[in-house]
Design a protein around this motif. Structure first.
Motif, PDB file in Angstrom:
ATOM      1  N   LYS A 107       0.924  -1.331   0.170  1.00 27.42           N
ATOM      2  CA  LYS A 107       0.148   0.134   0.138  1.00 27.42           C
ATOM      3  C   LYS A 107       0.767   1.149  -0.003  1.00 27.42           C
ATOM      4  CE  LYS A 107      -2.051  -1.144   3.994  1.00 27.42           C
ATOM      5  NZ  LYS A 107      -1.163  -2.419   4.090  1.00 27.42           N
ATOM      6  N   SER A 108       1.632   1.482   0.850  1.00 30.86           N
ATOM      7  CA  SER A 108       2.602   2.496   0.861  1.00 30.86           C
ATOM      8  C   SER A 108       3.572   2.703  -0.167  1.00 30.86           C
ATOM      9  CB  SER A 108       3.489   2.507   2.425  1.00 30.86           C
ATOM     10  OG  SER A 108       2.706   2.545   3.551  1.00 30.86           O
ATOM     11  N   THR A 109       4.061   1.488  -0.708  1.00 35.71           N
ATOM     12  CA  THR A 109       4.763   1.452  -1.815  1.00 35.71           C
ATOM     13  C   THR A 109       3.988   2.043  -3.108  1.00 35.71           C
ATOM     14  OG1 THR A 109       5.960  -0.515  -1.243  1.00 35.71           O
ATOM     15  CG2 THR A 109       6.050   0.015  -3.444  1.00 35.71           C
TER      16      THR A 109
ATOM     17  N   ALA B 133      -3.171   9.805   1.201  1.00 33.46           N
ATOM     18  CA  ALA B 133      -3.182   9.691   2.347  1.00 33.46           C
ATOM     19  C   ALA B 133      -2.566   8.316   2.872  1.00 33.46           C
ATOM     20  CB  ALA B 133      -4.353  10.113   3.067  1.00 33.46           C
ATOM     21  N   ASP B 134      -1.551   8.145   3.758  1.00 28.43           N
ATOM     22  CA  ASP B 134      -1.021   6.828   4.473  1.00 28.43           C
ATOM     23  C   ASP B 134      -1.632   6.833   5.590  1.00 28.43           C
ATOM     24  OD1 ASP B 134      -0.194   4.535   4.458  1.00 28.43           O
ATOM     25  OD2 ASP B 134       1.770   4.866   3.640  1.00 28.43           O
ATOM     26  N   GLU B 135      -2.661   6.072   6.003  1.00 31.19           N
ATOM     27  CA  GLU B 135      -2.942   5.865   7.446  1.00 31.19           C
ATOM     28  C   GLU B 135      -3.315   7.235   8.243  1.00 31.19           C
ATOM     29  OE1 GLU B 135      -1.544   2.543   9.391  1.00 31.19           O
ATOM     30  OE2 GLU B 135      -0.693   1.582   7.765  1.00 31.19           O
ATOM     31  N   PRO B 136      -4.002   8.178   7.593  1.00 32.55           N
ATOM     32  CA  PRO B 136      -3.883   9.362   8.316  1.00 32.55           C
ATOM     33  C   PRO B 136      -4.625   9.588   9.510  1.00 32.55           C
ATOM     34  CG  PRO B 136      -5.702   9.315   6.753  1.00 32.55           C
ATOM     35  CD  PRO B 136      -4.811   8.136   6.456  1.00 32.55           C
TER      36      PRO B 136
HETATM   37 MG   LIG Z   1       2.207   1.163   4.969  1.00 31.71          MG
END
Ligand SMILES: [Mg+2]
Ligand SMILES: Nc1ncnc2c1ncn2[C@@H]1O[C@H](COP(=O)(O)OP(=O)(O)OP(=O)(O)O)[C@@H](O)[C@H]1O
Length: 250
Positions: free
Chosen positions: A48-50, A170-173
């Motif tokens: 996901k973050s990638t 947005a990454d786990e905001p």
């Molecule tokens: Mg991640």
């Protein structure tokens, strides 16, 4: 028909060193329409973050294509194009807020406009408008240390959307926030979509957040394994069921 903002086609990312090969993304394809609010849910390490890093030119794909507003983006993965692309095209909200600690709320929000060389008078007007939407007008001169976690995240969202980027990532905001504050931040994203036609791609582990989006993409082991269009009724149950099915490999 609403306009397609983002098209991702066959995106793959392999990390390699002398010991390991990791296929972080494997042939990922999807698109986002203008003002669509899409969520990615997935197991830890599913890429996901990638994906978000590649979409914001912080990392380079191994293969595949990205188009933003119909324009191919293969030139964005080297400097100085990467920085220019980020400034103009993506707003990024992190779990840890990542605000500049010596700047006030309003100065943090203004950063992208200052970097773009916008005249001071128009910066002030645009920052005032964003502070109003975020309910932060009374806190404009507060520094991050003088703000709660939820307020800091609202400032970070303000900074991410002030320059009207085509996509907000947005990454786990809400990952650092309690239930009620998460709900407030979620409402801010929904407002950004409704009032500013902002296209949003948000990663979350929280099924309640996912159920508030238009669409959920389920990631597992570097792939999109399923997709769910939220309808209102039973969304939370359906999302939990699909997630369970995917993670249990059934
Ligand atoms: Mg991640
Ligand atoms: N810079 C890197 N070098 C090597 N491997 C990496 C790098 N970045 C990520 N990976 C690997 O790629 C895979 C996907 O990582 P990623 O951070 O995208 O997962 P994630 O879905 O965001 O997980 P989480 O939910 O825990 O944040 C993992 O196996 C991770 O170890």
């Amino acid at each position: 028909m609403s306009q397609t903002v983002l098209e991702v086609e066959g995106l793959s990312k392999t990390y390699e060193n002398s010991m390991h090969v990791v296929h972080a993304l494997k042939n990922v394809s999807f698109s986002l329409k203008k003002a669509e609010f899409a969520v990615i849910m997935g197991t830890s390490g599913s890429g996901k973050s990638t994906l978000l890093h590649i979409l914001s030119a912080l990392d380079k794909p191994t293969s595949g294509t990205i188009k933003l507003n119909g324009q191919p983006c293969h030139h964005i993965f080297r400097e100085p194009e990467a920085s220019r692309y980020r400034l103009k095209n993506v707003g990024f909200v992190f779990q840890a807020y990542n605000l500049l600690k010596d700047l006030s709320a309003e100065d943090n929000i203004a950063v992208p406009l200052v970097l773009q060389g916008e005249p001071e008078a128009s910066i002030q007007a645009r920052v005032d408008e964003v502070l109003r939407i975020l309910g932060l007008s009374a806190f404009r001169r507060h520094r991050p240390v003088e703000l709660s976690g939820g307020q800091q995240q609202r400032v970070a969202i303000g900074r991410a959307i002030i320059a009207n980027p085509p996509i907000l990532l947005a990454d786990e905001p809400t990952g650092n926030l309690d239930y009620n504050t998460s709900k407030e931040i979620l409402d801010v994203f929904i407002k950004m979509r409704e009032e500013r036609q902002q296209t949003i791609l948000l990663v979350t582990h929280d099924p309640v957040v996912a159920a508030s989006a238009d669409r959920v993409l389920f990631f597992h082991d570097g792939e999109i394994r399923d997709e769910y269009h939220c309808r209102g009724k039973q969304d939370l149950d359906n999302i939990l069921r699909i997630f369970k099915t995917i993670t249990e490999g059934r």
